[in-house]
Design a protein around this motif. Structure first.
Motif, PDB file in Angstrom:
ATOM      1  N   ALA A 174      43.976  35.400  47.053  1.00  0.00           N
ATOM      2  CA  ALA A 174      44.999  36.201  47.733  1.00  0.00           C
ATOM      3  C   ALA A 174      46.401  35.653  47.449  1.00  0.00           C
ATOM      4  O   ALA A 174      47.323  36.422  47.193  1.00  0.00           O
ATOM      5  CB  ALA A 174      44.745  36.224  49.234  1.00  0.00           C
ATOM      6  N   ILE A 175      46.537  34.328  47.476  1.00  0.00           N
ATOM      7  CA  ILE A 175      47.850  33.724  47.248  1.00  0.00           C
ATOM      8  C   ILE A 175      48.275  33.919  45.790  1.00  0.00           C
ATOM      9  O   ILE A 175      49.448  34.044  45.497  1.00  0.00           O
ATOM     10  CB  ILE A 175      47.835  32.224  47.642  1.00  0.00           C
ATOM     11  CG1 ILE A 175      47.452  32.073  49.118  1.00  0.00           C
ATOM     12  CG2 ILE A 175      49.159  31.552  47.341  1.00  0.00           C
ATOM     13  CD1 ILE A 175      48.289  32.879  50.095  1.00  0.00           C
ATOM     14  N   GLY A 176      47.319  33.980  44.893  1.00  0.00           N
ATOM     15  CA  GLY A 176      47.634  34.269  43.498  1.00  0.00           C
ATOM     16  C   GLY A 176      47.940  35.736  43.269  1.00  0.00           C
ATOM     17  O   GLY A 176      48.834  36.091  42.510  1.00  0.00           O
ATOM     18  N   GLU A 177      47.207  36.598  43.945  1.00  0.00           N
ATOM     19  CA  GLU A 177      47.361  38.035  43.725  1.00  0.00           C
ATOM     20  C   GLU A 177      48.667  38.594  44.282  1.00  0.00           C
ATOM     21  O   GLU A 177      49.297  39.447  43.656  1.00  0.00           O
ATOM     22  CB  GLU A 177      46.185  38.754  44.370  1.00  0.00           C
ATOM     23  CG  GLU A 177      46.120  40.222  44.063  1.00  0.00           C
ATOM     24  CD  GLU A 177      44.900  40.855  44.703  1.00  0.00           C
ATOM     25  OE1 GLU A 177      45.013  42.030  45.074  1.00  0.00           O
ATOM     26  OE2 GLU A 177      43.853  40.180  44.830  1.00  0.00           O
ATOM     27  N   MET A 178      49.084  38.119  45.429  1.00  0.00           N
ATOM     28  CA  MET A 178      50.267  38.691  46.072  1.00  0.00           C
ATOM     29  C   MET A 178      51.513  38.659  45.178  1.00  0.00           C
ATOM     30  O   MET A 178      52.165  39.687  44.997  1.00  0.00           O
ATOM     31  CB  MET A 178      50.545  37.997  47.403  1.00  0.00           C
ATOM     32  CG  MET A 178      51.683  38.646  48.169  1.00  0.00           C
ATOM     33  SD  MET A 178      52.091  37.781  49.685  1.00  0.00           S
ATOM     34  CE  MET A 178      52.622  36.209  49.070  1.00  0.00           C
ATOM     35  N   PRO A 179      51.862  37.533  44.554  1.00  0.00           N
ATOM     36  CA  PRO A 179      53.070  37.525  43.718  1.00  0.00           C
ATOM     37  C   PRO A 179      52.959  38.354  42.441  1.00  0.00           C
ATOM     38  O   PRO A 179      53.981  38.666  41.818  1.00  0.00           O
ATOM     39  CB  PRO A 179      53.270  36.051  43.381  1.00  0.00           C
ATOM     40  CG  PRO A 179      52.474  35.302  44.375  1.00  0.00           C
ATOM     41  CD  PRO A 179      51.342  36.184  44.757  1.00  0.00           C
TER      42      PRO A 179
END
Length: 165
Positions: free
Chosen positions: A101-106
């Motif tokens: 999720a932290i990788g996908e958001m940006p």
């Protein structure tokens, strides 16, 4: 709860993935057919497109690394949860709880900068609380699923960043 919950979760993950692809498609459609916006929001950034492309790549590389590393370390659990899957506390999950999720958001900002669109960069901020709440809802589900083991893991591993020291 029960076996049907895992099937529903897999279905919901597939549906969410489809919606994400549709959303990326909408970003591209917006680029070619922009909405009429107030004059204080320019259609494109005032700098050369190569600057936006550089920013997009600088965002995309670490973001995609986190996302794909999380997918690799989670294995098939990424899209198909099953009861027999245990708590995964290996690989990148030893240092952060939500790398996918932290990788996908940006990546959304990478797409927006790649399209050289100030509006899309601003619009992407809408996704931040969505991702944050999805991670928290997943945390609640993981506490139900794994109980004390997940609570212990949650106390030892940071939500979205590396713990130093």
């Amino acid at each position: 709860m029960g076996p049907i919950a895992y099937q529903k979760c897999a279905r919901d993950r597939l549906i969410a993935s489809i919606f994400m692809f549709v959303a990326v498609g909408n970003y591209v459609v917006y680029y070619f057919y922009p909405l009429p916006l107030p004059s204080f929001i320019p259609r494109v950034f005032p700098w050369r497109r190569s600057v936006s492309t550089t920013v997009a790549v600088a965002i995309a590389i670490p973001s995609l690394y986190l996302m794909f590393r999380g997918m690799k370390d989670a294995g098939e659990e990424t899209m198909r949860p099953r009861k027999e899957h245990g708590l995964y506390d290996r690989g990148i999950y030893k240092i952060m709880r939500h790398p996918q999720a932290i990788g996908e958001m940006p990546v959304w900002w990478a797409v927006a900068f790649g399209l050289h669109s100030p509006f899309l960069v601003l619009f992407t901020f809408i996704y931040v609380p969505v991702w944050w709440y999805c991670c928290h809802w997943e945390e609640e589900d993981l506490v139900l699923r794994y109980g004390v083991a997940y609570l212990k893991y949650r106390n030892e591993v940071d939500f979205c960043s590396w713990k130093l020291g």
